[in-house]
Design a protein around this motif. Sequence first.
Motif, PDB file in Angstrom:
ATOM      1  N   ASP A 175       0.839  -1.199   0.000  1.00 47.29           N
ATOM      2  CA  ASP A 175       0.000   0.000   0.000  1.00 47.29           C
ATOM      3  C   ASP A 175       0.880   1.257   0.000  1.00 47.29           C
ATOM      4  N   ASN A 201      -5.618  -0.866   3.914  1.00 44.01           N
ATOM      5  CA  ASN A 201      -6.860  -1.579   3.611  1.00 44.01           C
ATOM      6  C   ASN A 201      -6.562  -3.074   3.414  1.00 44.01           C
ATOM      7  N   LYS A 209      -8.477  -5.717   3.745  1.00 42.17           N
ATOM      8  CA  LYS A 209      -9.479  -6.459   2.976  1.00 42.17           C
ATOM      9  C   LYS A 209      -9.225  -6.318   1.477  1.00 42.17           C
ATOM     10  N   TYR A 210      -8.983  -5.105   1.000  1.00 43.60           N
ATOM     11  CA  TYR A 210      -8.699  -4.876  -0.411  1.00 43.60           C
ATOM     12  C   TYR A 210      -7.443  -5.643  -0.816  1.00 43.60           C
TER      13      TYR A 210
END
Length: 93
Positions: free
Chosen positions: A11, A46, A48-49
């Motif tokens: 990320d 994030n 989950k993403y």
Amino acid sequence: MTKKIISFASDFGLQDGSVGVVKGVISRIDEELLVNDISHQIPPQNIKYGSLLLMRAIQYIPQGVLLAVVDPGVGTDRKAIAITTDWGVMIGP
């Protein structure tokens, strides 16, 4: 001879040098190791993403080593974890 590959997802984004620094450290450890960039545009922290992205991608990337860094606890003194699966080794925060 089979090339050694590490697949890398994060990320981090591409605005600063974080991805380049990680790839530079990997290269210093083993300059023949190839780095396969999966994505560095996972929305910050994030999980989950990131997990959905990896779930879709893993069937297409070479087996071996997966480095995934999506870290909602960034800046803490937590240690990294590595797990061995039938697919290979998975490393993350």
